[in-house]
Design a protein around this motif. Sequence first.
Motif, PDB file in Angstrom:
ATOM      1  N   GLY A 258     -22.115  26.522 -28.864  1.00 14.70           N
ATOM      2  CA  GLY A 258     -21.338  27.716 -28.581  1.00 14.70           C
ATOM      3  C   GLY A 258     -22.109  28.970 -28.951  1.00 14.70           C
ATOM      4  O   GLY A 258     -22.013  29.995 -28.261  1.00 14.70           O
ATOM      5  N   ALA A 259     -22.906  28.900 -30.031  1.00  7.39           N
ATOM      6  CA  ALA A 259     -23.699  30.061 -30.443  1.00  7.39           C
ATOM      7  C   ALA A 259     -24.712  30.433 -29.370  1.00  7.39           C
ATOM      8  O   ALA A 259     -24.949  31.624 -29.108  1.00  7.39           O
ATOM      9  CB  ALA A 259     -24.403  29.763 -31.766  1.00  7.39           C
ATOM     10  N   GLN A 260     -25.327  29.430 -28.729  1.00  8.23           N
ATOM     11  CA  GLN A 260     -26.282  29.714 -27.658  1.00  8.23           C
ATOM     12  C   GLN A 260     -25.592  30.379 -26.468  1.00  8.23           C
ATOM     13  O   GLN A 260     -26.130  31.316 -25.872  1.00  8.23           O
ATOM     14  CB  GLN A 260     -26.956  28.418 -27.205  1.00  8.23           C
ATOM     15  N   LEU A 261     -24.413  29.898 -26.124  1.00  5.79           N
ATOM     16  CA  LEU A 261     -23.678  30.511 -25.020  1.00  5.79           C
ATOM     17  C   LEU A 261     -23.270  31.935 -25.350  1.00  5.79           C
ATOM     18  O   LEU A 261     -23.372  32.837 -24.514  1.00  5.79           O
ATOM     19  CB  LEU A 261     -22.427  29.688 -24.687  1.00  5.79           C
ATOM     20  N   ARG A 262     -22.820  32.137 -26.570  1.00  9.21           N
ATOM     21  CA  ARG A 262     -22.368  33.475 -26.960  1.00  9.21           C
ATOM     22  C   ARG A 262     -23.512  34.478 -26.986  1.00  9.21           C
ATOM     23  O   ARG A 262     -23.292  35.674 -26.819  1.00  9.21           O
ATOM     24  CB  ARG A 262     -21.666  33.403 -28.319  1.00  9.21           C
ATOM     25  N   ALA A 263     -24.730  33.984 -27.160  1.00  7.38           N
ATOM     26  CA  ALA A 263     -25.875  34.880 -27.260  1.00  7.38           C
ATOM     27  C   ALA A 263     -26.267  35.502 -25.923  1.00  7.38           C
ATOM     28  O   ALA A 263     -27.026  36.480 -25.893  1.00  7.38           O
ATOM     29  CB  ALA A 263     -27.076  34.131 -27.847  1.00  7.38           C
ATOM     30  N   VAL A 264     -25.737  34.988 -24.821  1.00  8.09           N
ATOM     31  CA  VAL A 264     -26.169  35.508 -23.517  1.00  8.09           C
ATOM     32  C   VAL A 264     -25.396  36.750 -23.101  1.00  8.09           C
ATOM     33  O   VAL A 264     -25.734  37.392 -22.099  1.00  8.09           O
ATOM     34  CB  VAL A 264     -26.054  34.426 -22.408  1.00  8.09           C
ATOM     35  N   TRP A 265     -24.335  37.108 -23.846  1.00  4.61           N
ATOM     36  CA  TRP A 265     -23.504  38.254 -23.430  1.00  4.61           C
ATOM     37  C   TRP A 265     -22.941  38.941 -24.660  1.00  4.61           C
ATOM     38  O   TRP A 265     -22.415  38.298 -25.563  1.00  4.61           O
ATOM     39  CB  TRP A 265     -22.371  37.777 -22.523  1.00  4.61           C
ATOM     40  N   GLU A 266     -23.049  40.270 -24.707  1.00  2.03           N
ATOM     41  CA  GLU A 266     -22.651  40.998 -25.904  1.00  2.03           C
ATOM     42  C   GLU A 266     -21.148  41.218 -26.020  1.00  2.03           C
ATOM     43  O   GLU A 266     -20.581  41.149 -27.112  1.00  2.03           O
ATOM     44  CB  GLU A 266     -23.362  42.358 -25.951  1.00  2.03           C
ATOM     45  N   ASP A 267     -20.482  41.514 -24.932  1.00  2.00           N
ATOM     46  CA  ASP A 267     -19.053  41.835 -24.967  1.00  2.00           C
ATOM     47  C   ASP A 267     -18.258  40.564 -25.284  1.00  2.00           C
ATOM     48  O   ASP A 267     -18.111  39.672 -24.442  1.00  2.00           O
ATOM     49  CB  ASP A 267     -18.629  42.423 -23.615  1.00  2.00           C
ATOM     50  N   GLU A 268     -17.732  40.481 -26.505  1.00  2.00           N
ATOM     51  CA  GLU A 268     -17.079  39.258 -26.961  1.00  2.00           C
ATOM     52  C   GLU A 268     -15.847  38.912 -26.133  1.00  2.00           C
ATOM     53  O   GLU A 268     -15.663  37.756 -25.730  1.00  2.00           O
ATOM     54  CB  GLU A 268     -16.686  39.405 -28.435  1.00  2.00           C
ATOM     55  N   ALA A 269     -14.995  39.894 -25.864  1.00  2.00           N
ATOM     56  CA  ALA A 269     -13.769  39.624 -25.115  1.00  2.00           C
ATOM     57  C   ALA A 269     -14.086  39.149 -23.700  1.00  2.00           C
ATOM     58  O   ALA A 269     -13.490  38.185 -23.202  1.00  2.00           O
ATOM     59  CB  ALA A 269     -12.890  40.873 -25.078  1.00  2.00           C
TER      60      ALA A 269
END
Length: 296
Positions: A258-269
């Motif tokens: 999940g951390a790798q996926l989250r790293a591709v886009w800054e806007d969390e929502a």
Amino acid sequence: MPHPTSAGRRLHRPVLDWYAAHQRDLPWRLPQRSPWGVLVSEVMLQQTPVARVLPVWERWMSLWPSPSDLAAATPGDAVREWGRLGYPRRALRLHAAAAAIRDAHGGAVPGDEATLRTLPGVGDYTAAAVAAFAFGARATVVDTNVRRVHARAVTGDALPAPALTRAEVDLATALLPDDDTDAATWNVAVMELGALVCTARAPRCAECPVAHLCRWRLAGSPTYDGPPRRGQRWEGTDRQCRGRMVQLLRDSPGPVSGAQLRAVWEDEAQRDRCLDALVADGLVEPLEGDRFRLPG
């Protein structure tokens, strides 16, 4: 406006002769191509230029030359090989269609429009295109290029309406040549004319085989005065965010965190919304331990 059928008879021979001389050499148009190859090409070509489709289509057909071959692969394999064509849900639908063809039709692509429309992801346009181009059936094939040629040559409008209308479909049907073989060729010939000559932004009227008959040109090529036509924005959209996530999974040999996926886009929502949508669409499969992979 002249009756569409009489107008069509004047357009038929010049357009068919032009196509015979100027058609692009595309593998899904070769005599030896299979109906499956035509179906794959039509799904890939939706909202995607030919130049981007060609290498993906060729690799796809080398991997899965029949519907049963694709059905035996996983949905994730289909998404991975879809590459950067965009709208990867098309890959899932094509995989589902391949399974339906294997299970319900003995592995052979059906040839009639009504049966084709029962396949996952196959709508009116794709069913008509496959019936016409793979089986030579008399079908009304209407895409953006066809609509633009008809609007200019027959109705005298600079561009067609923003969305397909019933009147446009009726016009396209009325314009079909009486001969069934010519009708199948006419569909692809008008499509090719729109793609190569009667383009949206810079039509090459001097090269058009029916410029002398074109109502729009004879009227002085009036500018478009219909509803505003807005282009699709890409930067910062959910489509871009989703595309980055799918590309990360496509490039990874196994599941990603999940951390790798989250790293591709800054806007969390936005990122969380897009990931939820990808899971709901079946394009991403969540695993235990906050890991994700392509489906299957």
